[in-house]
Write a protein that holds these residues in place. Structure first.
Motif, PDB file in Angstrom:
ATOM      1  N   ILE A  75     -60.568 -52.345  98.727  1.00 53.85           N
ATOM      2  CA  ILE A  75     -60.509 -51.828  97.352  1.00 53.85           C
ATOM      3  C   ILE A  75     -61.298 -50.530  97.231  1.00 53.85           C
ATOM      4  O   ILE A  75     -61.572 -50.059  96.128  1.00 53.85           O
ATOM      5  N   ALA A  76     -61.659 -49.937  98.388  1.00 53.30           N
ATOM      6  CA  ALA A  76     -62.488 -48.732  98.361  1.00 53.30           C
ATOM      7  C   ALA A  76     -61.637 -47.505  98.052  1.00 53.30           C
ATOM      8  O   ALA A  76     -61.512 -46.591  98.867  1.00 53.30           O
ATOM      9  N   VAL A  77     -61.061 -47.491  96.868  1.00 59.16           N
ATOM     10  CA  VAL A  77     -60.282 -46.335  96.435  1.00 59.16           C
ATOM     11  C   VAL A  77     -61.216 -45.134  96.324  1.00 59.16           C
ATOM     12  O   VAL A  77     -62.272 -45.225  95.721  1.00 59.16           O
ATOM     13  N   GLY A  78     -60.820 -44.026  96.959  1.00 59.45           N
ATOM     14  CA  GLY A  78     -61.661 -42.841  96.882  1.00 59.45           C
ATOM     15  C   GLY A  78     -62.670 -42.749  98.011  1.00 59.45           C
ATOM     16  O   GLY A  78     -63.491 -41.848  98.024  1.00 59.45           O
ATOM     17  N   GLY A  79     -62.607 -43.682  98.971  1.00 63.50           N
ATOM     18  CA  GLY A  79     -63.447 -43.567 100.145  1.00 63.50           C
ATOM     19  C   GLY A  79     -64.706 -44.414 100.083  1.00 63.50           C
ATOM     20  O   GLY A  79     -64.907 -45.177  99.135  1.00 63.50           O
ATOM     21  N   GLY A  80     -65.535 -44.255 101.108  1.00 61.84           N
ATOM     22  CA  GLY A  80     -66.699 -45.125 101.262  1.00 61.84           C
ATOM     23  C   GLY A  80     -67.763 -44.923 100.198  1.00 61.84           C
ATOM     24  O   GLY A  80     -68.378 -45.881  99.729  1.00 61.84           O
ATOM     25  N   ILE A  81     -67.993 -43.675  99.794  1.00 59.44           N
ATOM     26  CA  ILE A  81     -69.108 -43.398  98.883  1.00 59.44           C
ATOM     27  C   ILE A  81     -68.772 -43.849  97.459  1.00 59.44           C
ATOM     28  O   ILE A  81     -69.651 -44.252  96.699  1.00 59.44           O
ATOM     29  N   THR A 122     -61.054 -41.874  90.889  1.00 58.81           N
ATOM     30  CA  THR A 122     -61.999 -41.562  91.958  1.00 58.81           C
ATOM     31  C   THR A 122     -63.154 -40.718  91.443  1.00 58.81           C
ATOM     32  O   THR A 122     -64.313 -40.950  91.808  1.00 58.81           O
ATOM     33  N   ASN A 159     -70.222 -40.411 106.004  1.00 58.74           N
ATOM     34  CA  ASN A 159     -71.175 -41.012 105.081  1.00 58.74           C
ATOM     35  C   ASN A 159     -71.068 -42.527 105.028  1.00 58.74           C
ATOM     36  O   ASN A 159     -72.017 -43.201 104.673  1.00 58.74           O
ATOM     37  N   VAL A 160     -69.882 -43.033 105.404  1.00 62.32           N
ATOM     38  CA  VAL A 160     -69.659 -44.472 105.291  1.00 62.32           C
ATOM     39  C   VAL A 160     -70.586 -45.248 106.225  1.00 62.32           C
ATOM     40  O   VAL A 160     -70.755 -46.447 106.084  1.00 62.32           O
ATOM     41  N   VAL A 179     -67.598 -46.470  96.519  1.00 61.23           N
ATOM     42  CA  VAL A 179     -67.903 -47.879  96.302  1.00 61.23           C
ATOM     43  C   VAL A 179     -69.378 -48.209  96.536  1.00 61.23           C
ATOM     44  O   VAL A 179     -69.749 -49.370  96.625  1.00 61.23           O
ATOM     45  N   LEU A 180     -70.216 -47.175  96.623  1.00 59.66           N
ATOM     46  CA  LEU A 180     -71.666 -47.426  96.734  1.00 59.66           C
ATOM     47  C   LEU A 180     -72.179 -48.368  95.648  1.00 59.66           C
ATOM     48  O   LEU A 180     -72.964 -49.278  95.950  1.00 59.66           O
ATOM     49  N   SER A 213     -63.616 -52.859 101.768  1.00 56.99           N
ATOM     50  CA  SER A 213     -62.877 -51.739 102.364  1.00 56.99           C
ATOM     51  C   SER A 213     -61.465 -51.662 101.780  1.00 56.99           C
ATOM     52  O   SER A 213     -60.900 -50.578 101.664  1.00 56.99           O
ATOM     53  N   LEU A 263     -65.578 -42.923  89.726  1.00 60.87           N
ATOM     54  CA  LEU A 263     -66.347 -43.740  90.659  1.00 60.87           C
ATOM     55  C   LEU A 263     -67.436 -42.915  91.332  1.00 60.87           C
ATOM     56  O   LEU A 263     -68.560 -43.383  91.544  1.00 60.87           O
ATOM     57  N   MET A 264     -67.109 -41.656  91.701  1.00 61.23           N
ATOM     58  CA  MET A 264     -68.108 -40.802  92.339  1.00 61.23           C
ATOM     59  C   MET A 264     -69.247 -40.500  91.381  1.00 61.23           C
ATOM     60  O   MET A 264     -70.420 -40.491  91.776  1.00 61.23           O
TER      61      MET A 264
END
Lengths: 180, 175
Positions: free
Chosen positions: B19-25, B120, B61-62, B27-28, B17, B123-124
């Motif tokens: 290092i989850a730059v850009g939100g939960g998705i 971000t 979504n997280v 870092v999927l 959490s 990552l997405m």
């Protein structure tokens, strides 16, 4: 129009509860509708500012929004009311789904249905990523940075922390002088 | 590494959490690496199933982390994973909100914001790529993924209709 009175703890809980149960495939648009248009706890610019903070900081953006808005009105208790309101119902729903998945996930008809939903869910994510790329990658340096992050994570399968540790500082350094 | 799955969930998602730059998705892929590759808690296909269930349900979504926790250690696992993914970053947000408001026009804030935005996006894109690879086994499934993405980009159709379409096509054995 006068600003409405600040929300009570109960109203914070209720407002974010509504956001939690109505958001399919991304809740941020619903949060904006509730905060800015329906309840008017934030002005449009305030919302944009809160959102920029929550996207900048790590972690789930919408949870960060709930913390920021809740704490602005009622400190720690406000943050708790907003976050619990946001998460309680969706958490119960996904746990119920998880229980069904554990019990029936291996029934062939259910397995086949989930396979179809998985392909669709992947498509929703592809669409979101492509939309972000279209609006976000307007400079060549941004394309290179996004490409490096993609390659490191998706193709080379490097750990996230390693990729971020290299790509993020370089990206900020590259933009540093052109920001006014 | 610890012996208790609950402690491992708390540790992994708590660190994630932060290092989850850009939100939960965003870092999927890292979640997939943790739960599939590092710990062997589930297959990549099951991981994709759980993501699909989280997408089909209302809410942030997280909450895919709640389902991962459920799969690993039942209700306690779901609760631990969810708390670990939300609390550390909530504390950080709480502490940082005032600094952020005060530095609206600060140079560092603009530079960091604009510098992180393309990260971000990358990552997405990675998350979309890896989830597609895990979810789709047949050419028809890839076609459905592409069709869904195209419809979402080109129209304002509510995503629930597409999820329903995917369920029907799956049930009929087409994908």
């Amino acid at each position: 129009m006068d600003a409405p009175p600040p929300p009570t703890l109960r109203e914070l809980f209720g407002g974010f509860f509504g956001v939690g149960v109505s958001g399919f495939g991304g809740v941020l648009p619903w949060a904006r509708r509730m905060l800015v248009e329906e309840r008017r706890w934030l002005g449009p610019d305030e919302f944009t500012d809160v959102l920029s903070l929550c996207q900048f900081l790590p972690g789930p953006n919408i949870v960060n929004v709930a913390v920021t808005v809740g704490s602005r009105f009622h400190g720690v208790r406000g943050a708790l009311a907003a976050v619990v309101g946001l998460m309680a119902a969706p958490f119960a729903i996904v746990v119920a789904l998880g229980a069904l998945y554990t019990t029936y996930g291996h029934v062939p008809a259910v397995e086949a249905t989930i396979r179809g939903v998985s392909a669709t869910a992947a498509g929703l994510l592809v669409a979101m990523a492509l939309k972000m790329a279209r609006t976000g990658l307007t400079r060549w340096s941004a394309v290179i940075v996004a490409g490096a992050a993609f390659g490191g994570i998706a193709l080379a399968r490097f750990p996230l922390l390693a990729v971020l540790g290299v790509v993020a500082p370089l990206s900020v350094a590259a933009i540093w002088r052109s920001v006014r | 590494m610890t012996d208790s799955p609950l402690a491992q969930l708390a540790l992994d998602f708590g660190l994630l959490s932060l290092i989850a730059v850009g939100g939960g998705i965003a870092v999927l892929p890292e979640m997939q690496r943790m739960v599939v590759d590092n710990h062997g808690w589930m297959t990549a296909a099951t991981f994709a199933d759980l993501f699909a269930l989280a997408q089909a349900a209302p809410g942030p979504n997280v909450l895919v982390v709640s389902l991962i926790g459920w799969q690993v250690a039942g209700l306690a696992g779901a609760a631990v994973a969810t708390v670990a993914m939300t609390v550390p970053t909530s504390v950080l947000t709480y502490a940082f909100a005032r600094v952020w408001e005060r530095s609206r026009d600060a140079h560092w804030r603009k530079a960091i914001q604009r510098g992180l935005a393309p990260v971000t996006v990358g990552l997405m894109l990675a998350a979309a790529y890896l989830i597609t690879r895990a979810a789709d086994e047949t050419a028809a499934a890839y076609a459905l993924t592409a069709f869904t993405a195209a419809v979402v980009i080109a129209t304002k159709l509510h995503p629930l209709w597409l999820i329903a379409l995917g369920a029907v096509l799956g049930l009929l054995g087409i994908v």
